[in-house]
Design a protein around this motif. Structure first.
Motif, mmCIF file in Angstrom:
data_model
loop_
_atom_site.group_PDB
_atom_site.id
_atom_site.type_symbol
_atom_site.label_atom_id
_atom_site.label_comp_id
_atom_site.label_asym_id
_atom_site.label_seq_id
_atom_site.Cartn_x
_atom_site.Cartn_y
_atom_site.Cartn_z
ATOM 1 N N THR D 302 -0.517 -11.055 25.428
ATOM 2 C CA THR D 302 0.061 -12.401 25.534
ATOM 3 C C THR D 302 -0.002 -13.156 24.206
ATOM 4 O OG1 THR D 302 -2.067 -13.225 26.239
ATOM 5 C CG2 THR D 302 -0.505 -12.648 27.983
ATOM 6 N N ASN D 303 -0.543 -12.513 23.165
ATOM 7 C CA ASN D 303 -0.619 -13.184 21.853
ATOM 8 C C ASN D 303 0.669 -13.908 21.519
ATOM 9 O OD1 ASN D 303 -3.040 -12.007 21.697
ATOM 10 N ND2 ASN D 303 -2.592 -10.674 19.933
ATOM 11 N N LEU D 304 1.769 -13.152 21.575
ATOM 12 C CA LEU D 304 3.045 -13.690 21.099
ATOM 13 C C LEU D 304 3.471 -14.897 21.915
ATOM 14 C CD1 LEU D 304 4.974 -10.456 20.200
ATOM 15 C CD2 LEU D 304 4.267 -12.299 18.682
ATOM 16 N N VAL D 305 3.269 -14.821 23.226
ATOM 17 C CA VAL D 305 3.671 -15.946 24.073
ATOM 18 C C VAL D 305 2.945 -17.205 23.606
ATOM 19 C CG1 VAL D 305 3.740 -16.848 26.406
ATOM 20 C CG2 VAL D 305 4.078 -14.416 26.010
ATOM 21 N N LYS D 307 1.632 -17.822 20.740
ATOM 22 C CA LYS D 307 2.135 -18.247 19.437
ATOM 23 C C LYS D 307 3.452 -19.010 19.599
ATOM 24 C CE LYS D 307 2.575 -16.463 14.748
ATOM 25 N NZ LYS D 307 2.520 -15.284 13.858
ATOM 26 N N ALA D 308 4.348 -18.438 20.416
ATOM 27 C CA ALA D 308 5.652 -19.075 20.620
ATOM 28 C C ALA D 308 5.473 -20.500 21.113
ATOM 29 C CB ALA D 308 6.466 -18.267 21.620
ATOM 30 N N VAL D 311 4.181 -22.824 18.395
ATOM 31 C CA VAL D 311 5.220 -23.123 17.407
ATOM 32 C C VAL D 311 6.177 -24.173 17.955
ATOM 33 C CG1 VAL D 311 7.228 -22.186 16.219
ATOM 34 C CG2 VAL D 311 5.097 -20.908 16.270
ATOM 35 N N LEU D 312 6.598 -23.980 19.199
ATOM 36 C CA LEU D 312 7.541 -24.935 19.794
ATOM 37 C C LEU D 312 6.944 -26.333 19.815
ATOM 38 C CD1 LEU D 312 9.605 -23.433 22.706
ATOM 39 C CD2 LEU D 312 10.321 -24.545 20.591
#
Ligand code: ATP
Ligand code: ATP
Ligand code: MG
Ligand code: MG
Lengths: 329, 496, 328, 347
Positions: D302-305, D307-308, D311-312
């Motif tokens: 889930t790292n990327l989630v 991060k996303a 960022v948002l």
């Protein structure tokens, strides 16, 4: 050096013509060529994402060349689509045999079918494909990642047998979603899951690289510190990175924290020789000769089993010293 | 429109302004640079939101929140500056947003056809399939007008449409305006040319830095007190303007500063000779597209001449880039301030010192204090408003931006200053200032190459006048008393 | 006369690109046996159908002066959803496919809205979209899901025979249809022209009373749709869903589009150009495979060099003829 | 005072940075504690600085490139090359004095700067679009790096090398000093000379800049060289950190993080104004986010989630419209207005 490679490949092209012509007739009537005949072998490699891979590539390339066959090599840059393209073009180039190490297990049905229709035998190296119809490939020669995970687990259980729990384990996973990462995790957990004294307290990906391995290990140490007993790393590179992190943190890798790696690359042996790492499960990339032998046996008309394992073992700290000089990757 | 108020951070652009507009009339909005004309228009057409006050259209209050809505309300606008898409063809710029369709797909043939016709109304014959960017500002402005005329609107708004047009184009425009007026269209017209105001408009509203001063019937108000209403003080400058012409005493034995010998660039300007003496003001006269800008650009090295040679103070030079010209103390104020002039993201101060700094090079950086000093000096000299050197230039009114551009080059105090339409969109007060400035500079031995679409200006200020036609230098006049405008005009038009 | 010239001038990058493609292809043909065959050419389409489709969507985005980094990950997500729904949930393709198509479209819509309403920079918004999409596909499963379903197999393996015992795949047909539609949209619809206008100058477009906001949102929605359609094609191609699919493909796409003569600063470009751009990348790939002697790193270097050669040549041609333009 | 902070564009980045750090505090009570252990200041904050060093450096270089309306995708590969060159040129000089390391550093930085120059030439002289021009090296650079290391992960045994990325000076990680040095260099070059002004003006309106006599070609060349230089330094730190060079994986995806940092820092990808300090904060935000993900035990997949989402949130918080709509500060300004204010000129 480009034009150099250019010229010699020109030379090869002429040969290609003849061989591929002969081969054309062959593939009509599935007559396998008699022994010692010069084959054109297309080899599609995943990429060069790790030392292990590079060693593997070298081994296979050399083995094929040494056996006097012609090699068509293509590197997929870790992209499945490239690999499929490569195999396609091997087919259009009418090679005699195709060797490839799939980027992933899935998704090669179509192109393998095309290869079969073109009457070109396919040999899987290092990684399997999951395809119902196993007539699509001749044989799969490679290591069993799950087994490697189990070996790691067994060693740990063995090692810790006299110690009463809890044993806190941190895990450095490989690239998320990659086959070795998934299988090595699975195999390891399969063994320790039974024993409740073992607990994986932290698990995070280190992308198979030293830098990430180190960075993640630092974070682990920050939050868990002293009470980490064991590090299980999905490959040696991450382990080596982690070792540095541990030392900088002020603990003794190998003693305060037991370290298990996979691959048995040279670096691991150095670390073990220095007493900083406890064990590495071999995942042997040097099966080139074995592979070529299989190919030739196939063309001699021999029936091969679908799954052939690479001879692999497991090296511990105390063996490291004398083995170190012998390691070539 | 009633009690309109519009504030920007720092500036109160409009305070309690009103404007009433009736069908079949041409209504002028008058005011100095930065008075708030464009802002008023932008508020009316929904570019800006209204802080206070309301807009009443056909008796019912409307709230227009975007130019699109404005169009749907039958308001068609030509904003100051050319606001078209220069990457599209002329035709598209005219039709985009209201394209002609045939069987669901756009029919380009049809549109090209109509585009030609519309432009013909303005007596402009150009290749409509070409990119807009390949045409001069003047042409682009004509296209913008054509676009506005193309719709059947109730209200037509023209914000300084004539700023870079020549007499002939203006006349054409006026005939069209009158015609539309008779068809019952209401037209808002902004211009700094009093003659034009008196020529076409019926009524006018005067603004002075954001304040509503009054509304008058054009016929009933005297030029002088109109101007004084705009500026807020009676001005004797007007005299000096009308008398300006007598100031030019033909310069005796000017030593040549710049000599161009058969300089030319294929496709842009035919080889020409030109000599400019120290402290001499040379004017370029020509019709739209006659190549005045090209000539200037070649001299400045903005376009590299592909033949002939240029001498400065006797020694021949070779400009392959503007930089070289600048290092030889030449300045060039482009006619296209939006694309080639201002650096929108930078402040007024930075925009002003840019040229001088580039002469100094990046290492010898002017101290901030020195910069502000220079900036304030010229803000004062050209009375730029708002008088704040740290204001972003993109937030200045068109005229004020133009003044900043002038300042940029004046600061470098060059030996030769090339001014292409420098008075574009500048109010009378400032214009007289600039005229004065020019003659002052020429007294201080600064030579000037002056391009302007206003014959009067040229005649008033220049020692010599070179006439261009079809990208070719055709004649040169000495500007002595006897020289009549007609003679020059004839040459421009083609000596018939 | 002038008319035609000016048209040529506008389409110059495109023409340059096409001729360079031909050049490269013939280079390969003389250099490698078996290269010069209709099938090798058609394989360019078969193997890059998905790339063509995203490139089409990306072209509009870039012409409008924006950029969409999420496309690669959307492919992964789509393939993942398609795979898990067909295999785990056992749903019929006729439900799965619309759903998959919806994913990218919705993501695009959201991205577009964020960019427009909160005027955020496209690069960042779509970068977040990129992380999100890939992240979500990991969340679905980190393992790869093989698809074993008659419909998908049919889509994957059906060969549409062409004269000269060559063939293409269904995906190619889909891709070409999308291209045709896109060319039409771009050249002869109001929407298409507005895209160009926005690319030329968003402010002017706004002052000219064009529906800037609506168009921008639509652009990203369309790109999102193309991405998930490409995702489906990719799924047919791979017969599997996988979180690591199409890793870094957004860059390939952008490269293809830009190589095809579209200006990254917006305002100019052609869908057709992007298609050629994709083919160019394909040829480079093919040449390298045929070379058959390049080590992993030489492969990378070779790709770089070929790209360089190509781009420089393209520039030279364009500059040359721009000069000519000026002189005539 | 407060006013000026409220107005400053640094406000939101700083707020976000603090938020992320506070989240950590929630999981690890002595997160902010910094103690001296065997002569080294240690503590999570120090680590973040230390780990973030390469990203900060590269983002600084990237900032100037972006200010000229450009972009540099090649930094990741340049990092790999730097590591390769550094460690190869130093290999086998164990025990030898300090001479080798200076040679290695000098050589590496020189080459990296030249590599940046190559990008600059493509962009400024041949007029290739930045993204493609640098894409070439992004692809080929890694190849070159692997060519240098022969595809191996070459380990360095020469101790001094470890000082660059792992050494300590006055109880602080040496890399921190490197960052400080480069940052100061950049700030001085751009703010104490006219370079900054020229860069911003070239980025904001190249045409006008040319007519104002600015030599935009050289400016561009310079920024790309500087970007290459920064990447070189970053690469050295990274490789010295693990005492090895990994041609294939070193600096993978760094370009995206760097660009992200720049934009979070308030610099627009449309060129023009740039904010170095903002960039530094941006980079720190990204680094602390990564560290946080690792230390609070987010499951890898889930790292990327995460991060996303972050960022948002960051972008949204920075958008005036969003703040107005959500926190209702003042009335919502209309889109058209916003555009006009940003638009190229205001008639
Ligand atoms: N977006 C903005 N931000 C800040 N100030 C602005 C903005 N737009 C306009 N202004 C200010 O509002 C005032 C009115 O500007 P406006 O453009 O309406 O003047 P104008 O009458 O059109 O002058 P000109 O004759 O030069 O066009 C000017 O002082 C200008 O600086
Ligand atoms: N009537 C025309 N027909 C075709 N092209 C034209 C015409 N007028 C101008 N152009 C284009 O505009 C460009 C610039 O013309 P230029 O500006 O040099 O003329 P000018 O005398 O400066 O007119 P302006 O009053 O617009 O400055 C020319 O290169 C030409 O391509
Ligand atoms: Mg105005
Ligand atoms: Mg002109």
């Amino acid at each position: 050096s480009t034009d150099e490679s250019g010229s010699n490949s020109d030379a090869e092209n002429n040969e290609t013509e003849e061989t591929s012509d002969e081969n054309a007739e062959q593939s009509e009537s599935e007559t396998t060529g008699e022994a010692g005949e010069k084959l054109v072998i297309g080899f599609s490699q995943v990429g060069a994402e790790s030392e292990w891979r590079t060693a593997n590539t070298k081994s296979i390339q050399n083995a094929i060349k040494d056996a006097g066959h012609e090699l068509k090599f293509s590197d997929a840059q870790q992209k499945q689509e490239n690999q499929i393209k490569a195999i396609r073009s091997f087919i259009t180039q009418k090679v005699d045999a195709i060797v490839f190490s799939p980027v992933v297990e899935t998704g090669f049905e179509t192109v393998l079918q095309e290869a079969k229709d073109a009457g070109i035998p396919v040999f899987l190296a290092d990684r399997a494909v999951d395809v119902e119809d196993d007539s699509l490939w001749v044989t799969f020669l490679g290591s069993d990642f799950v087994e490697e995970g189990r070996k790691a687990g067994r060693w740990l259980v063995e090692e810790m047998s006299d110690q009463e729990g809890p044993v806190n384990i941190v895990e450095l996973q490989g690239t998320v979603g990659s086959a070795p990462a998934i299988d090595r995790k699975e195999g390891f957990e399969e063994i320790i899951s039974g024993k409740d004294k073992f607990e994986i307290i932290k698990s995070q990906t280190g992308d198979f690289t030293r830098a990430k391995g180190k960075e993640v290990m630092e974070a682990f140490l920050k939050s868990e510190g002293e009470n980490i007993d064991v590090l299980y790393s999905h490959n040696d590179d991450m382990a080596i990175g982690a070792i540095q992190a541990i030392e900088e943190y002020g603990l003794k890798p190998g003693e305060d924290i037991k370290i298990i790696g996979v691959d048995a690359v040279k670096g691991a042996f150095e670390a073990m020789a220095a007493g900083k790492m406890n064990v590495t499960i071999e995942c042997n990339p040097l099966f080139g000769p074995q592979l070529v032998d299989l190919i030739e046996r196939h063309f001699e008309g021999e029936e091969l089993d679908k799954r052939i394992a690479v001879e692999e073992s497991m090296y511990t700290m105390d063996q490291a010293e004398e083995l170190l000089p012998t390691r070539e990757y | 429109m009633e009690h309109i108020v519009k504030e920007f951070p720092g500036v109160k652009a409009l305070s309690n302004v009103q404007l009433s507009l009736y069908p079949g009339e041409v209504h002028a909005i008058m005011g100095e640079n930065g008075a708030g004309k464009s802002t008023l228009i932008k508020v009316l057409t929904g570019v800006y939101s209204i802080d206070q006050g309301d807009v009443i259209l056909d008796g019912k209050p409307v709230s227009i929140t975007s130019p699109l809505e404005a169009q749907n309300h039958g308001i068609s606008t030509v904003y100051q500056e050319v606001n078209l898409c220069s990457n599209l063809s002329v035709t598209e710029n005219i039709f985009i947003g209201r394209e002609i369709k045939k069987r669901g797909r756009l029919s380009w043939k049809q549109m090209h056809q109509n585009a030609k016709e519309i432009l013909a109304k303005l007596q402009l014959e150009i290749d409509v399939t070409k990119q807009l960017s390949s045409y001069s500002v003047a042409i682009q402005q004509m296209v913008a007008i054509a676009r506005a005329l193309n719709v059947s609107a109730k209200i037509l708004i023209l914000d300084e449409p004539t700023s870079s047009l020549d007499r002939d184009e203006v006349n054409q425009l006026f005939t069209v305006i009158r015609q539309l007026k008779n068809e019952g269209m209401a037209i808002i017209f902004v211009s700094h040319f009093l003659d034009q105001i008196y020529e076409v408009t019926d009524r006018l509203t005067v603004l002075r830095n954001g304040e509503w001063i009054g509304e008058y019937k054009t016929k009933e108000i005297e030029r002088m007190d109109l101007v004084s209403k705009m500026i807020g003080k009676d001005l004797e400058e007007m005299e000096s303007v009308s008398s300006a012409r007598h100031e030019i005493e033909a310069k005796a034995d000017t030593t040549a500063l710049l000599q161009a010998d058969q300089v030319g660039l294929a496709g842009n300007i035919e080889p020409f000779d030109l000599e400019i003496g120290k402290g001499e003001i040379v004017g370029l006269a020509g019709l739209l597209g006659s190549g005045r800008t090209e000539l200037a650009r070649v001299l400045f090295g903005a376009d590299k001449a592909d033949q002939g040679k240029i001498k400065i103070n006797g020694k021949s030079v070779n400009f392959s880039a503007p930089r070289h010209a600048i290092l030889n103390n030449i300045g060039f104020c482009s006619e296209n301030r939006k694309a080639e002039g201002i650096i929108p993201e930078l402040t007024v101060r930075e925009n002003m010192i840019l040229a001088i700094q580039s002469v100094y090079g990046w290492f010898r950086y002017l101290s901030k204090s020195k910069q502000s000093e220079l900036a304030n000096e010229y803000i004062h000299l050209l009375n730029i408003s708002p008088a704040n050197p740290e204001q972003l230039i993109k937030n200045l009114s068109g005229g004020n931006q133009q003044k900043v551009m002038l300042a940029r080059w004046l600061i470098t105090n060059p030996d030769l200053l090339i001014l292409d339409e420098p008075t574009r969109g500048i109010d009378i007060g400032a214009k007289t200032e600039i005229m004065k400035l020019m003659s002052k500079l020429s007294k201080e031995d600064t030579s000037i190459l002056f391009i302007s679409s206003e014959m009067e200006e040229v005649l008033r200020t220049c020692h010599r006048i070179a006439v261009l036609r079809d990208r070719k230098k055709v004649k040169e006049f000495h500007n002595h008393e006897g020289l009549a405008q007609q003679d020059v005009m004839k040459e421009m038009a083609g000596g018939m | 006369m002038i008319n035609r010239l000016s048209l040529d001038y506008k389409q110059l990058p495109l023409i340059a690109t096409i001729s360079l493609f031909v050049l490269m292809f013939s280079f390969g043909s003389v250099r490698y046996t078996g290269f010069f065959s209709a099938q090798v050419f058609l394989n360019l389409f078969i193997d890059n159908a998905f790339l063509i489709v995203i490139a089409v969507g990306m072209t509009f985005v870039i012409i409008s002066g924006g950029i969409d980094l999420s496309v690669g990950s959307v492919i992964a997500l789509t393939s993942m959803v398609a795979a898990s729904l067909t295999m785990s949930a056992q749903w019929s393709p006729f439900i799965v496919i619309p759903i998959s198509l919806l994913i990218g479209t919705v993501l695009g819509l959201v991205q577009g809205s964020l960019i427009h309403f909160y005027n955020l920079q496209p690069f960042i918004v779509t970068l977040a979209g990129m992380f999100l999409a890939r992240g979500l596909s990991y969340v679905i499963s980190v393992e790869t899901i093989a698809i074993d379903h008659p419909f998908f197999s049919y889509m994957a393996s059906t060969r549409i025979p062409l004269p000269g015992d060559t063939f293409i795949s269904i995906s190619v047909i889909i891709a070409l249809i999308i291209v045709a539609i896109a060319v039409f949209i771009g050249h002869s619809t109001k929407f298409g022209r507005t895209v160009y206008a926005i690319g030329g100058s968003e402010q002017s477009a706004m002052l000219m009373g064009l529906p800037v906001g609506k168009t921008k949102v639509l652009i990203y929605t369309f790109s999102g749709f193309c991405a998930s359609l490409a995702g489906l094609i990719f799924t047919f191609y791979m017969l599997s869903g996988y979180g690591l699919h199409a890793n870094g493909m957004e860059l390939d796409t952008i490269a293809a589009v830009v190589i095809g003569g579209t200006l990254l600063t917006g305002g100019a470009g052609y869908v057709a150009g992007s298609v050629v751009g994709v083919l160019i990348l394909g040829v480079i790939q093919t040449i390298i495979v045929f070379e058959g002697t390049l080590s992993s790193w030489w492969t990378k270097i070779a790709i770089g060099v070929l790209l360089l050669l190509f781009i420089v040549l393209q520039r030279v041609i364009v500059l040359r003829s721009e000069k000519k333009q000026g002189n005539q | 005072m407060i006013q000026s902070i409220m107005k400053s564009r640094l406000l939101w980045p700083i707020v976000i940075l603090i938020l992320i750090l506070l989240i950590n505090l929630f999981f690890d009570s002595n997160f902010f504690s910094v103690e001296v252990r065997n002569g080294h200041l240690t503590g999570s904050l120090i680590d973040i600085l230390n780990r973030g060093a390469p990203l900060i450096l590269i983002s600084i270089g990237m900032t100037l490139v972006i200010a000229t309306k450009g972009i540099d995708l090649s930094v990741g590969s340049v990092i790999a090359m730097a590591g390769a060159i550094g460690s190869m040129s130093i290999a086998g000089s164990e025990g030898a004095g300090l001479a080798p390391i200076f040679i290695a550093i000098g050589l590496t930085l020189l080459i990296c700067t030249l590599v940046g120059g190559w990008n600059g030439l493509l962009v400024s002289r041949i007029g290739v679009q930045p993204i493609v021009a640098t894409l070439i090296l992004m692809v080929a650079g890694r190849g070159i790096a692997q060519l240098i290391t022969g595809g191996q992960i070459t380990t360095v045994y020469y101790e001094p090398y470890s000082f660059i990325g792992g050494g300590y000076l006055f109880t602080l990680p040496f890399s921190v000093f490197i960052v400080a040095a480069v940052l100061i260099l950049a700030v001085v070059l751009t703010r104490k000379t006219a370079l900054g002004l020229f860069i911003e003006s070239v980025g904001s309106n190249p045409n006008a800049s040319r007519l104002a006599g600015i030599n935009s070609k050289n400016i561009m060349l310079m920024v790309y060289m500087f970007s290459g230089f920064c990447a070189g330094v970053g690469g050295l730190i990274l490789s010295s950190n693990v005492m090895s060079a990994d041609g294939n994986n070193a600096g993978l995806w760094f370009e995206l993080d760097a660009i992200l940092a720049v934009v979070i820092g308030g610099t627009s990808l449309m060129g023009g104004r740039f904010y170095l300090i903002g960039t530094v904060i941006g980079a720190l935000i990204i680094q602390s986010l990564t560290t946080t993900i690792y230390s609070i035990g987010v499951p890898a997949e889930t790292n990327l989630v995460v991060k996303a989402v972050v960022v948002l949130i960051v972008c949204l918080l920075q958008s005036p419209e969003f703040r107005k709509r959500v926190f209702g500060i003042g009335k919502v300004k209309r889109k058209g207005e916003q555009k006009a204010r940003e638009g190229v000129t205001l008639p």
